[in-house]
Motif scaffolding. Structure first.
Motif, PDB file in Angstrom:
ATOM      1  N   CYS A 209      -5.117   5.027   1.928  1.00 36.34           N
ATOM      2  CA  CYS A 209      -5.253   4.127   0.779  1.00 36.34           C
ATOM      3  C   CYS A 209      -6.276   4.625  -0.235  1.00 36.34           C
ATOM      4  O   CYS A 209      -6.316   4.151  -1.370  1.00 36.34           O
TER       5      CYS A 209
ATOM      6  N   VAL B 107      -9.581  -0.255   5.749  1.00 34.98           N
ATOM      7  CA  VAL B 107      -8.278   0.173   5.227  1.00 34.98           C
ATOM      8  C   VAL B 107      -7.874   1.508   5.852  1.00 34.98           C
ATOM      9  O   VAL B 107      -8.720   2.253   6.349  1.00 34.98           O
TER      10      VAL B 107
ATOM     11  N   LEU C 240       1.095   4.036  -3.103  1.00 34.25           N
ATOM     12  CA  LEU C 240       0.667   5.412  -2.880  1.00 34.25           C
ATOM     13  C   LEU C 240       1.798   6.433  -2.956  1.00 34.25           C
ATOM     14  O   LEU C 240       1.614   7.531  -3.486  1.00 34.25           O
TER      15      LEU C 240
ATOM     16  N   SER D  17      -3.028  -7.848   1.540  1.00 35.34           N
ATOM     17  CA  SER D  17      -2.757  -6.413   1.512  1.00 35.34           C
ATOM     18  C   SER D  17      -4.046  -5.605   1.449  1.00 35.34           C
ATOM     19  O   SER D  17      -5.109  -6.105   1.069  1.00 35.34           O
ATOM     20  N   PHE D  18      -3.926  -4.321   1.800  1.00 33.90           N
ATOM     21  CA  PHE D  18      -5.076  -3.422   1.735  1.00 33.90           C
ATOM     22  C   PHE D  18      -5.553  -3.228   0.297  1.00 33.90           C
ATOM     23  O   PHE D  18      -6.752  -3.067   0.050  1.00 33.90           O
ATOM     24  N   LEU D  19      -4.645  -3.232  -0.655  1.00 30.71           N
ATOM     25  CA  LEU D  19      -5.042  -3.088  -2.051  1.00 30.71           C
ATOM     26  C   LEU D  19      -5.895  -4.271  -2.497  1.00 30.71           C
ATOM     27  O   LEU D  19      -6.848  -4.107  -3.262  1.00 30.71           O
TER      28      LEU D  19
ATOM     29  N   GLY E 155       0.815  -1.211   0.000  1.00 32.12           N
ATOM     30  CA  GLY E 155       0.000   0.000   0.000  1.00 32.12           C
ATOM     31  C   GLY E 155       0.845   1.256   0.000  1.00 32.12           C
ATOM     32  O   GLY E 155       0.581   2.197  -0.757  1.00 32.12           O
TER      33      GLY E 155
END
Length: 300
Positions: free
Chosen positions: A247, A243, A109, A226-228, A105
């Motif tokens: 994000c 999240v 970003l 993962s957050f994605l 993440g």
């Protein structure tokens, strides 16, 4: 250590350059008699006269002539090693590769802004982003990693840390999700299906503790690394992703097919920090990287 006196190396370098005990004494900050004693010690240590009287000056022996360039180089190198590290550097002249360990993440970003900002200021710098499978401090200790980005310190008490930015958890759902038409309450939130991100496969966290205090429990349908990954599932389903707010950038939410909302229960703030081994504390290049990274991330 008692058998080697580096002061003799510096004295020999000056004596060979000046070829005069008096002139060498002035440069060394010693009296002529003390410098003469130092020359005597050098002769004893090397087993060679080194410098002999030739009129008003001293003439080097053949052995001293052979030593001259080596002695000067060694004296310069020793002086550089024992000189305090420079407090400032010119980033434009910095040539170095830095390895930064961070989760997917953060890389997604912030890596674009970091690469552009850092390379523009320091064209000779290369950035290598390494995956973060765990919080093991060994790569920081052995130098495989220069800087780590995360919310908690690795398993090493000596690791230094600096706050990069503060974050908080939010919920994220697809656009036009039925939940968005309602006034968000802990009951509505808990009644939905959820997807969470955890590298270790753990589904419970602070939000679950807050719900439990109200006698509620959410249903976690999927756990992803993962957050994605969590956002991708939420985009294509009715599941709620939990999240960090970073994000989902406000201007990109619609384009991503997502909408964020504040959680209906309180959760602790997230402190995103940069971490490094103390051996790099005084390193001017590393210090510059830390300062640049924090400035870029806070401005992003």
């Amino acid at each position: 250590m008692a058998t080697t006196d580096l002061n003799l190396l510096f004295a020999l370098d000056v004596l060979l350059a000046e070829r005069s005990v008096t002139a060498a004494a002035k440069r060394l900050g010693l009296s002529p008699s003390a410098t003469s004693r130092t020359l005597a010690r050098l002769r004893s240590a090397t087993g060679d006269p080194l410098l002999v009287q030739a009129g008003r000056l001293l003439a080097p022996t053949p052995y001293a002539e052979q030593l001259a360039s080596r002695v000067h180089a060694l004296a310069q190198e020793a002086q550089a090693v024992l000189t305090p590290v420079a407090g400032h550097i010119d980033p434009a002249l910095l040539e170095r590769t830095f390895t930064i360990r961070a989760n997917e993440g953060f890389v997604a970003l912030f890596a674009p802004a970091l690469v552009v900002g850092i390379i523009e200021a320091a064209p000779g710098v290369r950035l290598r982003f390494a995956p973060k499978p765990n919080k093991d401090a060994t790569p920081l200790r052995d130098g495989a990693i220069d800087l780590e980005i995360g919310t908690t310190a690795p398993s090493a008490p000596e690791v230094r840390r600096q706050l990069v930015f503060r974050d908080r958890f939010v919920g994220a759902v697809r656009l036009h999700h039925p939940l968005l038409a309602e006034t968000m309450t802990p009951q509505l939130y808990a009644a939905c299906g959820h997807v969470v991100a955890s590298r270790r496969g753990i589904w419970k966290g602070p939000v679950d503790d807050a719900l439990a205090e109200l006698g509620l429990r959410r249903e976690v349908v999927a756990i992803v690394p993962s957050f994605l990954d969590a956002l991708n599932i939420a985009r294509r389903s009715d599941l709620i992703a939990l999240v960090p707010r970073s994000c989902i950038r406000g201007e990109d939410m619609v384009a991503q097919g997502l909408q964020a909302f504040d959680l209906p229960v309180p959760t602790p703030e997230l402190a995103i920090s940069a971490m490094w081994h103390p051996r790099l504390d005084a390193d001017p290049g590393h210090r510059w990287l830390r300062q640049k990274l924090v400035a870029i991330c806070q401005a992003a």
